[in-house]
Design a protein around this motif. Structure first.
Motif, PDB file in Angstrom:
ATOM      1  N   UNK A  56       1.010  -1.079  -0.008  1.00  0.00           N
ATOM      2  CA  UNK A  56      -0.221  -0.183  -0.133  1.00  0.00           C
ATOM      3  C   UNK A  56       1.058   1.297  -0.400  1.00  0.00           C
ATOM      4  N   UNK A  57       2.252   1.247   0.785  1.00  0.00           N
ATOM      5  CA  UNK A  57       2.866   2.192   0.433  1.00  0.00           C
ATOM      6  C   UNK A  57       3.561   2.616  -0.776  1.00  0.00           C
ATOM      7  N   UNK A  58       3.701   1.826  -1.673  1.00  0.00           N
ATOM      8  CA  UNK A  58       4.663   1.459  -2.844  1.00  0.00           C
ATOM      9  C   UNK A  58       3.355   2.740  -3.580  1.00  0.00           C
ATOM     10  N   UNK A  59       2.264   1.932  -3.520  1.00  0.00           N
ATOM     11  CA  UNK A  59       1.306   2.674  -4.804  1.00  0.00           C
ATOM     12  C   UNK A  59       0.523   3.643  -4.275  1.00  0.00           C
ATOM     13  N   UNK A  60       0.576   3.912  -2.702  1.00  0.00           N
ATOM     14  CA  UNK A  60       0.123   5.003  -2.391  1.00  0.00           C
ATOM     15  C   UNK A  60       1.340   6.253  -3.002  1.00  0.00           C
ATOM     16  N   UNK A  61       2.152   6.261  -2.543  1.00  0.00           N
ATOM     17  CA  UNK A  61       3.364   6.582  -3.256  1.00  0.00           C
ATOM     18  C   UNK A  61       3.389   7.230  -4.267  1.00  0.00           C
ATOM     19  N   UNK A  62       3.258   5.931  -5.013  1.00  0.00           N
ATOM     20  CA  UNK A  62       4.188   6.103  -6.489  1.00  0.00           C
ATOM     21  C   UNK A  62       2.578   7.012  -7.538  1.00  0.00           C
ATOM     22  N   UNK A  63       1.723   6.907  -6.451  1.00  0.00           N
ATOM     23  CA  UNK A  63       0.704   7.501  -7.197  1.00  0.00           C
ATOM     24  C   UNK A  63       0.080   9.451  -6.675  1.00  0.00           C
ATOM     25  N   UNK A  64       1.246   9.422  -6.109  1.00  0.00           N
ATOM     26  CA  UNK A  64       0.459  10.750  -5.085  1.00  0.00           C
ATOM     27  C   UNK A  64       1.364  11.505  -6.410  1.00  0.00           C
ATOM     28  N   UNK A  65       0.548  12.762  -6.133  1.00  0.00           N
ATOM     29  CA  UNK A  65       0.747  13.879  -7.599  1.00  0.00           C
ATOM     30  C   UNK A  65       1.799  14.501  -7.182  1.00  0.00           C
ATOM     31  N   UNK A  66       2.744  14.925  -5.258  1.00  0.00           N
ATOM     32  CA  UNK A  66       2.451  15.266  -5.533  1.00  0.00           C
ATOM     33  C   UNK A  66       4.458  14.898  -5.211  1.00  0.00           C
ATOM     34  N   UNK A  67       4.730  13.941  -3.695  1.00  0.00           N
ATOM     35  CA  UNK A  67       6.320  13.501  -3.301  1.00  0.00           C
ATOM     36  C   UNK A  67       6.594  12.855  -4.609  1.00  0.00           C
ATOM     37  N   UNK A  68       6.532  12.304  -5.716  1.00  0.00           N
ATOM     38  CA  UNK A  68       7.432  11.470  -6.939  1.00  0.00           C
ATOM     39  C   UNK A  68       7.810  12.712  -7.733  1.00  0.00           C
ATOM     40  N   UNK A  69       7.571  13.274  -7.474  1.00  0.00           N
ATOM     41  CA  UNK A  69       7.630  14.534  -8.437  1.00  0.00           C
ATOM     42  C   UNK A  69       8.412  15.355  -8.119  1.00  0.00           C
ATOM     43  N   UNK A  70       8.681  15.842  -7.316  1.00  0.00           N
ATOM     44  CA  UNK A  70       9.814  16.185  -5.967  1.00  0.00           C
ATOM     45  C   UNK A  70      10.596  15.045  -6.185  1.00  0.00           C
ATOM     46  N   UNK A  71      11.485  14.586  -6.118  1.00  0.00           N
ATOM     47  CA  UNK A  71      11.642  13.666  -6.187  1.00  0.00           C
ATOM     48  C   UNK A  71      13.070  13.003  -7.751  1.00  0.00           C
ATOM     49  N   UNK A  72      11.373  13.197  -8.291  1.00  0.00           N
ATOM     50  CA  UNK A  72      12.116  13.444 -10.014  1.00  0.00           C
ATOM     51  C   UNK A  72      12.631  14.895 -10.070  1.00  0.00           C
TER      52      UNK A  72
END
Length: 460
Positions: free
Chosen positions: A132-148
């Motif tokens: 659930x942690x991976x799915x929630x993180x990878x589909x988050x609108x902010x955190x993946x964009x920040x790390x990108x």
């Protein structure tokens, strides 16, 4: 040809930088999984044969084009094409590298998130929580964009400093660090109780699993693993000196790439089997299965489990950055030379534009349904178009270009460094590029779409 083209400052820097372009996230999960599921040592032997038949000849072909052209990939092809449509193969390579840079940075950013999550203790919980942690993180609108954005900032900082002071210096630091981290985790993993089962899973030859599908999988892995047709190899070759032995360098780079892939198997499988888990493939292995494995394997010493997770995701991040550097350089060199702008300006344009692509690809995995084409997320579309269409087409056209269009004397001169090296192997190389490599790439193309199975068996 340009006489003032900047070159790598040393042979070691050249090898590490070019090998870094090939070593990526796929080495860590895809190769070990494919080897374990498709005959272990038998698959590895077939893979090595495919590297000799396909990977090395294709790499040498891009070396020849890049060093002869002494310029960005598009211009290098154009110099040999002499105004014919063959020049567009170089533009395809630049476009492919540019598009891959955007969405590859998204997955690279996930690795940075998992370094942070391991450090602060967010990856402790049952398997459902980790999933659930991976799915929630990878589909988050902010955190993946920040790390990108973070991964692009790091890559941009290296690229803008140039070939010797940026790419080569970073490669001399990143690649040995990656290798040391890999060796540490391998040793710890293999010493765990039950780890010998994982070693057996990877290295025990099972020839009963070998069929045409396994051969084609090994063929495809040898093609994609060495970063063929992305523009990286050709661009880096433009920084080679005239004294570089092209065939010898291709062999050395292939050895480094394969060694890291095999060590990745020795890192993953023993630790997974020590807790009774049969690893899956794909992102689920890296971001769902392994966090659970680290917890279970070192449940008695939680600090060691955290340290292993930190080293593992640091290793992944290093592999991702070395690949991103080479991908970024393809577009940076193109803009720098074709638009006649400074390197800093070119690298900034590439960073910003690729970040926009990455941001949209990341958002398309979440609730932004409008960022899709044909029912597929933008992330999946970019992955499909570049990986399953552009790369094999570009590789095929490059082989036909070098094998049948470019004058044989020109190819021979570059391959042999004007008659000073490898003269006896030239005929074998040319035969491979003209006949073997095109057939292999067509088989890869048909296999990944299932067309070959339909042709052979009459079923989908």
């Amino acid at each position: 040809m340009a006489n003032n083209r900047v070159n790598f400052g040393s042979k070691l820097g050249m090898i590490l930088a070019t090998a870094g372009s090939a070593v990526g996230l796929g080495n860590v999960w895809r190769f070990p999984y494919m080897a374990g599921e498709n005959g272990g040592a038998a698959f590895i032997l077939i893979y090595l044969g495919c590297v000799l038949l396909l990977g090395i000849p294709c790499m040498v072909s891009e070396f020849i084009i890049g060093r002869y052209g002494a310029s960005n990939t598009a211009r290098a092809y154009a110099k040999l094409a002499n105004g014919t449509p063959w020049k567009y193969v170089g533009f395809l390579g630049v476009l492919t590298g540019f598009l891959i840079t955007g969405y590859y940075a998204v997955v690279s950013g996930w690795c940075l998130q998992y370094i942070y999550a391991s450090f602060v203790g967010e990856l402790h919980g049952d398997s459902e929580y980790i999933s659930r942690y991976f799915n929630d993180f990878s589909q988050s609108p902010l955190r993946p964009v920040f790390w990108t954005a973070v991964i692009f900032f790091l890559t941009h900082f290296i690229i803008k400093r140039g070939v010797r002071h940026g790419i080569e210096r970073a490669s001399k630091l990143l690649m040995p660090t990656l290798f040391i981290l890999l060796l540490i985790i391998v040793v710890v993993s293999c010493l765990l109780p039950g780890g010998e089962s994982g070693i057996s899973f990877l290295f025990k030859p099972d020839f009963s699993k070998i069929d045409s599908g396994v051969f084609l999988s090994a063929l495809g892995q040898s093609f994609y693993s060495l970063s063929i047709a992305m523009g990286c190899i050709c661009t880096f070759a433009s920084y080679f000196s005239r004294k570089v032995n092209l065939l010898g360098s291709a062999v050395q780079i292939s050895i480094v790439d394969t060694l890291i892939a095999i060590l990745a198997g020795l890192m993953i499988f023993p630790i997974a089997f020590s807790v009774g888990i049969n690893p899956d493939s794909g992102p689920s292995l890296i971001f769902i299965t392994l966090p659970n494995v680290f917890q279970q394997a070192f449940s008695g010493v939680p600090f060691l489990g955290t340290a292993m997770a930190l080293m593992f995701y640091s290793l992944l991040s290093l592999a991702a950055i070395t690949s991103l550097i080479s991908l970024h350089e393809v577009s940076t060199a193109f803009l720098h030379e074709e638009l006649n702008i400074s390197r800093k300006a070119a690298s900034l344009i590439v960073t910003v534009s690729c970040f926009v692509i990455g941001a949209f690809c990341s958002l398309s995995r979440g609730d932004f349904a409008f960022l899709s084409i044909g029912g597929k997320s933008l992330f999946d579309v970019f992955d499909f178009v570049t990986g399953q269409i552009f790369l094999p087409v570009g590789g095929l056209l490059t082989c036909l270009f070098i094998g049948w269009y470019v004058p044989k004397k020109t190819v021979r001169a570059e391959f042999t460094n004007h008659g000073t090296t490898n003269t006896r192997l030239f005929s074998a190389y040319l035969f491979a590029v003209r006949f073997i490599c095109p057939v292999c790439i067509v088989l890869i193309f048909l296999h990944q779409f299932g067309c070959l199975d339909i042709f052979l068996h009459g079923t989908k």
